[in-house]
Design a protein around this motif. Sequence first.
Motif, mmCIF file in Angstrom:
data_model
loop_
_atom_site.group_PDB
_atom_site.id
_atom_site.type_symbol
_atom_site.label_atom_id
_atom_site.label_comp_id
_atom_site.label_asym_id
_atom_site.label_seq_id
_atom_site.Cartn_x
_atom_site.Cartn_y
_atom_site.Cartn_z
ATOM 1 N N ILE A 94 -12.231 19.613 106.684
ATOM 2 C CA ILE A 94 -11.232 19.430 107.733
ATOM 3 C C ILE A 94 -10.162 18.480 107.209
ATOM 4 O O ILE A 94 -10.430 17.668 106.327
ATOM 5 C CB ILE A 94 -11.877 18.872 109.025
ATOM 6 C CG1 ILE A 94 -10.939 19.000 110.207
ATOM 7 C CG2 ILE A 94 -12.363 17.455 108.822
ATOM 8 C CD1 ILE A 94 -11.619 18.793 111.549
ATOM 9 N N PHE A 141 -6.201 17.335 113.987
ATOM 10 C CA PHE A 141 -7.092 17.983 113.026
ATOM 11 C C PHE A 141 -6.472 19.307 112.605
ATOM 12 O O PHE A 141 -5.948 20.038 113.440
ATOM 13 C CB PHE A 141 -8.462 18.261 113.668
ATOM 14 C CG PHE A 141 -9.158 17.021 114.157
ATOM 15 C CD1 PHE A 141 -9.873 16.233 113.267
ATOM 16 C CD2 PHE A 141 -9.120 16.655 115.487
ATOM 17 C CE1 PHE A 141 -10.531 15.098 113.708
ATOM 18 C CE2 PHE A 141 -9.771 15.525 115.939
ATOM 19 C CZ PHE A 141 -10.482 14.744 115.035
ATOM 20 N N TRP A 143 -9.807 23.234 110.110
ATOM 21 C CA TRP A 143 -11.232 22.985 110.352
ATOM 22 C C TRP A 143 -12.034 24.207 109.941
ATOM 23 O O TRP A 143 -11.742 25.331 110.344
ATOM 24 C CB TRP A 143 -11.445 22.658 111.834
ATOM 25 C CG TRP A 143 -12.876 22.473 112.243
ATOM 26 C CD1 TRP A 143 -13.832 21.761 111.593
ATOM 27 C CD2 TRP A 143 -13.505 22.996 113.418
ATOM 28 N NE1 TRP A 143 -15.020 21.798 112.283
ATOM 29 C CE2 TRP A 143 -14.841 22.558 113.410
ATOM 30 C CE3 TRP A 143 -13.068 23.791 114.468
ATOM 31 C CZ2 TRP A 143 -15.745 22.897 114.413
ATOM 32 C CZ3 TRP A 143 -13.964 24.117 115.462
ATOM 33 C CH2 TRP A 143 -15.285 23.671 115.436
ATOM 34 N N SER A 144 -13.073 24.017 109.166
ATOM 35 C CA SER A 144 -13.901 25.118 108.668
ATOM 36 C C SER A 144 -14.848 25.681 109.727
ATOM 37 O O SER A 144 -15.480 26.707 109.500
ATOM 38 C CB SER A 144 -14.718 24.652 107.457
ATOM 39 O OG SER A 144 -15.602 23.612 107.843
ATOM 40 N N CYS A 172 -18.432 17.773 108.799
ATOM 41 C CA CYS A 172 -17.324 18.022 107.879
ATOM 42 C C CYS A 172 -16.982 16.761 107.102
ATOM 43 O O CYS A 172 -17.170 15.640 107.576
ATOM 44 C CB CYS A 172 -16.076 18.451 108.647
ATOM 45 S SG CYS A 172 -16.257 19.962 109.586
ATOM 46 N N SER A 227 -13.627 15.118 105.400
ATOM 47 C CA SER A 227 -12.172 15.245 105.316
ATOM 48 C C SER A 227 -11.728 15.041 103.870
ATOM 49 O O SER A 227 -12.498 14.557 103.031
ATOM 50 C CB SER A 227 -11.483 14.228 106.226
ATOM 51 O OG SER A 227 -11.504 12.939 105.634
ATOM 52 N N THR A 264 -18.601 17.476 115.149
ATOM 53 C CA THR A 264 -18.348 18.002 116.482
ATOM 54 C C THR A 264 -19.032 17.103 117.511
ATOM 55 O O THR A 264 -19.880 16.270 117.160
ATOM 56 C CB THR A 264 -18.908 19.426 116.632
ATOM 57 O OG1 THR A 264 -20.323 19.383 116.441
ATOM 58 C CG2 THR A 264 -18.262 20.399 115.662
ATOM 59 N N LEU A 321 -14.871 15.235 116.402
ATOM 60 C CA LEU A 321 -13.922 16.337 116.549
ATOM 61 C C LEU A 321 -13.881 16.731 118.015
ATOM 62 O O LEU A 321 -14.765 17.422 118.504
ATOM 63 C CB LEU A 321 -14.355 17.521 115.680
ATOM 64 C CG LEU A 321 -13.513 18.780 115.706
ATOM 65 C CD1 LEU A 321 -12.097 18.485 115.223
ATOM 66 C CD2 LEU A 321 -14.140 19.852 114.838
ATOM 67 N N ALA A 326 -12.917 20.759 119.408
ATOM 68 C CA ALA A 326 -13.799 21.917 119.268
ATOM 69 C C ALA A 326 -14.586 22.151 120.534
ATOM 70 O O ALA A 326 -14.837 21.293 121.297
ATOM 71 C CB ALA A 326 -14.751 21.728 118.106
#
Length: 121
Positions: free
Chosen positions: A72, A79, A82-83, A88, A90, A98, A118, A121
């Motif tokens: 991310i 953000f 984001w994958s 994640c 960065s 999340t 995050l 999400a």
Amino acid sequence: MHYEFEGWLGDDLIESTPAFIVSSYLEYELKKSEFTDFKLEKCLVTMSDEWYELYPNKELPSFTRFIPLGTIEVEGENFNHWSGHHFCLSSKGELVVTQKAMDFLKRFSIKHCDITSLTQA
């Protein structure tokens, strides 16, 4: 990876940017969890001379390297790219998770580890 402790405040997740290690307790719970977007690797953990002077009788649990598989980009409050993973890393080496992953981690001692949640999400 080699991580040398000089002290330990009891956290189950330890940040040493851009790497992270988790206690055997958190490792066990991660393996039992539904999360699959991380990798665990053995790492060498040692204690410094300072550790032995300050904590001659303190037990240290075993630790394992924790590698988030997601990616991310974080720019301030925003953000990008984001994958879609719960855990994640960065481009700046920050752990970004999340809300579901944060709720899981809050069950453990994480007081001294910087984690970005995050919220989009």
